[in-house]
Design a protein around this motif. Structure first.
Motif, PDB file in Angstrom:
ATOM      1  N   VAL A  24       0.868  -1.171   0.000  1.00 40.75           N
ATOM      2  CA  VAL A  24       0.000   0.000   0.000  1.00 40.75           C
ATOM      3  C   VAL A  24       0.911   1.229   0.000  1.00 40.75           C
ATOM      4  CG1 VAL A  24      -1.796   1.270   1.245  1.00 40.75           C
ATOM      5  CG2 VAL A  24      -1.785  -1.243   1.262  1.00 40.75           C
ATOM      6  N   THR A  27       3.486   3.322   3.139  1.00 42.28           N
ATOM      7  CA  THR A  27       3.378   2.565   4.393  1.00 42.28           C
ATOM      8  C   THR A  27       4.719   1.964   4.790  1.00 42.28           C
ATOM      9  OG1 THR A  27       2.749   0.566   3.171  1.00 42.28           O
ATOM     10  CG2 THR A  27       0.943   1.981   3.984  1.00 42.28           C
ATOM     11  N   HIS A  77       2.629  -2.842  -5.850  1.00 45.45           N
ATOM     12  CA  HIS A  77       1.314  -2.212  -5.722  1.00 45.45           C
ATOM     13  C   HIS A  77       0.329  -3.058  -6.528  1.00 45.45           C
ATOM     14  CE1 HIS A  77       3.298   1.162  -3.886  1.00 45.45           C
ATOM     15  NE2 HIS A  77       3.973   1.462  -4.982  1.00 45.45           N
ATOM     16  N   THR A  94       0.985  -7.732   4.316  1.00 48.84           N
ATOM     17  CA  THR A  94       0.886  -6.315   3.971  1.00 48.84           C
ATOM     18  C   THR A  94       1.172  -5.478   5.202  1.00 48.84           C
ATOM     19  OG1 THR A  94      -0.467  -4.680   2.801  1.00 48.84           O
ATOM     20  CG2 THR A  94      -1.582  -6.013   4.469  1.00 48.84           C
ATOM     21  N   LEU A  96      -0.169  -1.678   7.018  1.00 51.62           N
ATOM     22  CA  LEU A  96      -1.105  -0.552   7.031  1.00 51.62           C
ATOM     23  C   LEU A  96      -0.489   0.623   7.773  1.00 51.62           C
ATOM     24  CD1 LEU A  96      -4.475  -2.345   7.896  1.00 51.62           C
ATOM     25  CD2 LEU A  96      -3.557  -1.801   5.638  1.00 51.62           C
ATOM     26  N   ARG A 102      -0.928   8.615   6.340  1.00 56.14           N
ATOM     27  CA  ARG A 102      -0.618   8.074   5.015  1.00 56.14           C
ATOM     28  C   ARG A 102      -0.948   9.074   3.915  1.00 56.14           C
ATOM     29  NH1 ARG A 102      -1.495   6.252   0.477  1.00 56.14           N
ATOM     30  NH2 ARG A 102      -3.617   7.079   0.527  1.00 56.14           N
ATOM     31  N   ALA A 136      -6.196   2.043   0.890  1.00 56.06           N
ATOM     32  CA  ALA A 136      -5.913   0.713   1.446  1.00 56.06           C
ATOM     33  C   ALA A 136      -7.110  -0.207   1.277  1.00 56.06           C
ATOM     34  CB  ALA A 136      -5.518   0.830   2.915  1.00 56.06           C
ATOM     35  N   THR A 137      -8.308   0.311   1.534  1.00 52.82           N
ATOM     36  CA  THR A 137      -9.517  -0.504   1.374  1.00 52.82           C
ATOM     37  C   THR A 137      -9.688  -0.930  -0.074  1.00 52.82           C
ATOM     38  OG1 THR A 137     -10.576   0.625   3.231  1.00 52.82           O
ATOM     39  CG2 THR A 137     -12.009  -0.561   1.704  1.00 52.82           C
ATOM     40  N   LEU A 140      -6.973  -3.645  -0.886  1.00 54.44           N
ATOM     41  CA  LEU A 140      -7.099  -4.904  -0.153  1.00 54.44           C
ATOM     42  C   LEU A 140      -8.453  -5.569  -0.354  1.00 54.44           C
ATOM     43  CD1 LEU A 140      -5.133  -3.781   2.991  1.00 54.44           C
ATOM     44  CD2 LEU A 140      -4.402  -5.419   1.241  1.00 54.44           C
ATOM     45  N   ASP A 217     -10.829   3.315   5.464  1.00 58.99           N
ATOM     46  CA  ASP A 217      -9.464   2.944   5.844  1.00 58.99           C
ATOM     47  C   ASP A 217      -9.287   2.980   7.353  1.00 58.99           C
ATOM     48  OD1 ASP A 217      -8.759   2.525   3.231  1.00 58.99           O
ATOM     49  OD2 ASP A 217      -7.132   4.011   3.183  1.00 58.99           O
ATOM     50  N   TYR A 221      -7.989  -0.111   9.560  1.00 62.95           N
ATOM     51  CA  TYR A 221      -6.832   0.018  10.450  1.00 62.95           C
ATOM     52  C   TYR A 221      -7.215  -0.364  11.882  1.00 62.95           C
ATOM     53  CZ  TYR A 221      -2.711   2.101  12.653  1.00 62.95           C
ATOM     54  OH  TYR A 221      -1.570   2.302  13.384  1.00 62.95           O
TER      55      TYR A 221
END
Length: 262
Positions: A24, A27, A77, A94, A96, A102, A136-137, A140, A217, A221
């Motif tokens: 991501v 990170t 990525h 991964t 986060l 971020r 991130a969402t 992933l 996100d 997290y």
């Protein structure tokens, strides 16, 4: 010279299952990739970086790219699910990062690479026109268009991962991987020697708005903090004797990692 150190412990039966690191952006992924390169080198194997266009499904992988037995690890990525392209058993992992941090870090990195001065007005333009919320969402979950159901899918995918780390406390994540895979302790040169003061200023000015725009996100997290980040610490409790070797890995020119004895 300041270096970050990731300790490894002796492992009598190191894992040989391929690793797939979902990177991501912003990170500490380059640090992870440097450590994975050092690990692969120690094991007489390779780290294979997945081209962004392949990982984002913009073009197919080159013939044989994921069938080669030489890579111990893959990284890039990628939309979640890319690890299934590897033609053998694989452990996904991964890292986060706190979502507000971020987003601001990505903005500062973007401007630095364009020799563009950071400012509140420029950040406002970035936030309204360029920043992709809940990145991130999206990655992933493996979905470009997302809603709250995507968060559930991203959480399920995180739960299937071998390990999930966090940028704010990266050492347990990397130490667990190095130890379980029979690697050396690794020292890396940190990307920055000190915190950029503009980051704190932008977070103070825009933090609440960034948080609202990245609520998915934040949920992701918070779930990982409650249920997943602690896995690495739990695994490390089974080790006690330090690994016999330590190496240093540098990144002098765009992920052209160089490993040497330390």
């Amino acid at each position: 010279m300041s270096l970050d150190e990731f300790a490894a412990f002796r492992c009598d039966a190191p894992l040989d299952t391929a690793l797939f690191f979902y990177h991501v952006p912003k990170t500490a992924g380059t640090t992870v990739e440097a450590v994975l390169h050092a690990l692969a080198t120690e094991r007489g194997r390779t780290l294979r970086l997945v081209p962004r266009a392949v990982g984002m499904r913009e073009r197919p992988p080159p013939a044989g790219f994921f069938e080669d037995e030489r890579p111990l690890a893959y990284a890039g990525h990628c939309w979640f699910g890319a690890h299934r392209w590897v033609g053998r058993p694989v452990h996904a992992c991964t890292v986060l990062r706190e979502p507000v941090e971020r987003v601001v870090s990505e903005y500062l990195w973007r401007n630095a690479n364009r020799n563009r001065a950071a400012s509140a007005d420029d950040f406002r333009h970035y936030l309204d026109n360029l920043a992709l919320s809940n990145l991130a969402t999206r990655l992933l979950a493996g979905e470009s268009e997302i809603d709250w159901r995507s968060v559930d899918r991203a959480i399920a995918h995180l739960g299937s991962c071998f390990l999930v780390g966090r940028t704010e406390r990266l050492a347990p994540f990397l130490s667990a991987i190095l130890s379980l895979y029979g690697g050396p302790s690794v020292r890396t040169r940190p990307a920055k020697q000190q915190r950029d003061p503009r980051k704190a200023q932008l977070i103070e000015m825009f933090g609440d708005e960034i948080a609202r725009r990245n609520a998915y996100d934040r949920t992701l997290y918070d779930y990982a903090e409650a249920h997943l980040f602690g896995r690495a610490d739990a695994l490390l409790r089974g080790f006690s004797e330090p690994a016999p070797r330590r190496v240093q890995v540098d990144n002098p020119n765009g992920k052209q990692f160089v490993v040497r004895d330390d």
